[in-house]
Design an enzyme around this catalytic site. Structure first.
Site, PDB file in Angstrom:
ATOM      1  N   HIS A 191      21.371  -6.555  -2.671  1.00 26.73           N
ATOM      2  CA  HIS A 191      21.180  -5.402  -1.782  1.00 26.73           C
ATOM      3  C   HIS A 191      22.562  -5.033  -1.250  1.00 26.73           C
ATOM      4  CE1 HIS A 191      16.813  -6.905  -1.141  1.00 26.73           C
ATOM      5  NE2 HIS A 191      16.877  -6.033  -2.130  1.00 26.73           N
TER       6      HIS A 191
ATOM      7  N   GLU B  84      23.778  -5.639   2.392  1.00 24.87           N
ATOM      8  CA  GLU B  84      23.754  -7.001   2.933  1.00 24.87           C
ATOM      9  C   GLU B  84      25.047  -7.676   2.493  1.00 24.87           C
ATOM     10  OE1 GLU B  84      19.980  -8.650   1.680  1.00 24.87           O
ATOM     11  OE2 GLU B  84      18.899  -6.942   2.506  1.00 24.87           O
TER      12      GLU B  84
ATOM     13  N   HIS C 141      21.538 -13.167   0.651  1.00 24.26           N
ATOM     14  CA  HIS C 141      21.057 -11.917   1.259  1.00 24.26           C
ATOM     15  C   HIS C 141      21.459 -11.879   2.735  1.00 24.26           C
ATOM     16  CE1 HIS C 141      18.078 -10.275  -1.828  1.00 24.26           C
ATOM     17  NE2 HIS C 141      18.578 -11.357  -2.399  1.00 24.26           N
TER      18      HIS C 141
ATOM     19  N   GLU D 152      19.068 -16.165   3.412  1.00 26.83           N
ATOM     20  CA  GLU D 152      19.247 -15.048   4.349  1.00 26.83           C
ATOM     21  C   GLU D 152      20.270 -15.518   5.371  1.00 26.83           C
ATOM     22  OE1 GLU D 152      17.850 -12.081   4.177  1.00 26.83           O
ATOM     23  OE2 GLU D 152      16.292 -12.353   2.670  1.00 26.83           O
TER      24      GLU D 152
END
Length: 630
Positions: free
Chosen positions: A231, A234, A369, A461
């Site tokens: 992404h 990110e 991410h 994350e």
């Protein structure tokens, strides 16, 4: 705040880009909302020290059921939270423009910067839908902390900076390429830059390889990869991988034994930007104004985290239809034909990564991410397409270990006092969760990697903020440095070995490695070497290959950071060896002659037994007929 509607809309929910709950009735919503609807409401920030405030960024309310935003507002400052001074526009109080929609961040810079400790945002007008409109906002305050003249020990209040002298800033595509080139020039003996393909707009997907023998797969040396920037907005993963390649180069040259061992025993591949097109869009807007979604998708609008072939459905459909479980494959599922066609809606970046996966026998990977603080592990997709449901793989226990290895060594994730990023408190799960138990993601890279290749992969994350400010990058490196190294070291856990032909000693490619009681096999690489990630314990392992007799042995995995060597030598099935010998016009070796002789005797015994049984049956029948006549 002056007031708030409920706990789930309190002042702690007023952070820029905070996300609401996704389930109807969730107490957490994405904004601070005042209890009353008048011009006396305010949201206050205590900077905890004198700060030169320069501006404010505002967003509306993120919600699945409400639409609220502030149109205009005033700003006030104070040093003691009792006496307040307004931001002025000449002789009048300044009125700042807020939002016209709920998501777009809107920046307001003050005419004159103001030094204070406290700042208040005071809404003046807001969206009103009859009596339904509430005063709701999300905000970020801009400013620079000033040194405290009363504190002679300034080091106690200064934010911790990294001791590593790395290039801590956001790098666009050109700057990223320049940095990678400088690392390669500094450490030419252990680095190599290569491209795995291009983005939709033609930007190359560059990979940095770190190894003591770059450009070559070495027998018995596992292949590891980090992928960031799937992404594009990110961005922390991208900068961490650029930091990591600089750090490993410097520490290797310095003689750090931990880094030297990693480089010599592992072939490491770092892809800092899988979606460079998306990153460039977000980079142009900047860390504060990029918003939650700008740059997330590819140039064509594809979310690459849902863009890999859905092999989960292929597997579960086969399980439902096949009555004989012994015929089911549980590894290396082929990609459906419709997915590989040129007309398939598959991003060029996704195709490049799949080709990369197929060319290199990766053993372990992590996909970096941002936007949360948690490590997720496969499966990412629920079996019945439910929004969320725990859906484990056959390697659930080892995936939990992998996720824990990263999360427990991450300084922010492991902090018991940290607040949740958005609406879910992952601290209760020790900062790890099965991906499907968080939310359903069909076509994820993690699941594809596990089902189509030998590679185990998790998603990390890295931060609440998808695009942290450049000033936060040194702290983020300190938070993640140990985690990045510890996770890489897990590639050496379990067993490894080489599957060879017993006669020729040549490595056997595509041999299947089966571990009893774990219903997921892996395959040997082109040279016959394999790696099977396992937790400590005793395992019965079987190696088999087409044209060979299978071989089994018991392998003990210890708690050491080194894998257990578990080699196999397979004997060709005599029929196969006979064909190869006769085709070459050679004589049969004695062991094969003996084996064939034994097989012939066994066949002769079986044939004789069958004939004798038939003769006995015929004689019994003849005797019965004769008795009947009598």
């Amino acid at each position: 705040a002056s007031s708030y509607k409920r706990r789930g809309l309190g002042p702690h929910r007023g952070r820029l880009n905070i996300q609401s709950g996704t389930e109807d009735g969730d107490i957490y919503d994405g904004a601070w909302c005042a209890q009353y609807k008048d011009k006396k409401q305010w949201l206050e920030v205590d900077a905890q020290r004198l700060t030169r405030f320069t501006g404010v960024i505002l967003q509306g309310r993120n919600s699945i059921w409400s639409w609220d935003m502030v149109y205009t507002y005033k700003v006030q400052f104070s040093n003691d939270s009792l006496v307040w001074k307004s931001s002025m526009n000449g002789t009048e109080e300044a009125i700042f423009e807020g939002n016209q929609d709920t998501e777009t961040p809107v920046l307001a810079l003050f005419n004159t910067s103001t030094v204070a400790r406290y700042i208040r945002i005071n809404p003046q007008t807001w969206y009103q839908n009859g009596t339904e409109g509430d005063i709701c906002l999300r905000a970020e305050v801009l400013g620079c902390a000033l040194p405290d003249p009363n504190n002679i020990y300034t080091w106690q209040t200064e934010p911790t900076e990294s001791k590593d002298k790395l290039d801590f800033r956001h790098h666009n595509y050109k700057e990223m390429r320049t940095l990678m080139k400088s690392v390669n020039e500094e450490c030419p003996d252990i680095t190599r830059i290569y491209s795995i393909g291009k983005s939709y707009t033609g930007l190359k997907l560059y990979v940095m390889e770190i190894s003591d023998n770059p450009g070559k797969h070495e027998l018995g040396e596992p292949e590891f990869r980090y992928v960031a920037g799937m992404h594009g907005n990110e961005v922390l993963g991208r900068e961490l991988l650029l930091n990591l390649m600089q750090y490993m180069c410097k520490e290797y040259k310095r003689g750090d034994q931990r880094i030297v061992r990693l480089v010599k025993e592992t072939r490491i591949h770092l892809l800092p930007s899988m979606n460079p097109d998306g990153y460039e869009m977000a980079f142009k807007k900047g860390s504060e104004l990029a918003g939650w979604a700008l740059g997330r998708y590819s140039y064509e609008g594809i979310d690459m985290n849902h863009n890999f072939a859905d092999l989960n459905s292929v597997m579960w459909t086969a399980i439902e239809l096949e009555t004989d479980r012994s015929k089911l494959i549980n590894h290396y599922f082929p990609i459906p034909e419709q997915y590989t066609s040129e007309e398939a809606f598959v991003a060029s970046e996704t195709r490049a990564v799949i080709n990369w996966m197929q060319n290199i026998p990766f053993v372990l990977s992590a996909n970096l991410h941002g936007g949360e603080l948690v490590v997720t592990y496969p499966y990412d997709m629920t079996r019945d397409w439910a929004p969320r449901e725990h859906t484990p793989t056959a390697d659930e226990s080892f995936f939990r270990w992998l996720a824990t290895a990263y999360a427990s060594t991450n300084q922010v994730m492991s902090n018991p006092d940290r607040r949740p990023c958005h609406n879910k408190d992952f601290l209760r799960y020790n900062n790890i969760i099965n991906g499907a138990d968080w939310h359903n993601v069909p076509g994820s890279m993690n699941d594809f990697s596990y089902l189509h290749t030998n590679c185990f992969e998790v998603t990390v994350e890295l931060s609440c903020d998808k695009f942290p400010h450049a000033s936060e990058l040194p702290i983020e490196w300190e938070n993640n440095r140990e985690s990045l190294l510890v996770y890489m070291e897990q590639v050496h856990r379990g067993i490894k070995g080489v599957v060879r032909d017993k006669d020729t000693e040549a490595g056997i490619a595509d041999a299947i490695i089966k571990v009893d009681d774990i219903d997921h096999h892996i395959r040997s690489a082109g040279d016959g070497d394999y790696w099977r990630l396992l937790n400590p314990g005793e395992y019965r392992v079987t190696a088999s290959a087409e044209g060979y007799l299978p071989s089994s042995r018991t392998c003990q995995v210890m708690y050491d950071h080194y894998p257990t060597i578990c080699d196999f030598r397979l004997t060709k099935i005599p029929k196969q060896r006979l064909k190869e010998m006769l085709a070459k016009g050679g004589k049969l070796p004695k062991d094969l002659q003996l084996r064939l002789h034994q097989l012939r005797l066994r066949k002769l015994r079986v044939t004789t037994k069958t004939l004798n049984q038939r003769r006995a049956a015929a004689a019994a029948a003849a005797a019965a007929r004769k008795a009947k006549k009598v």
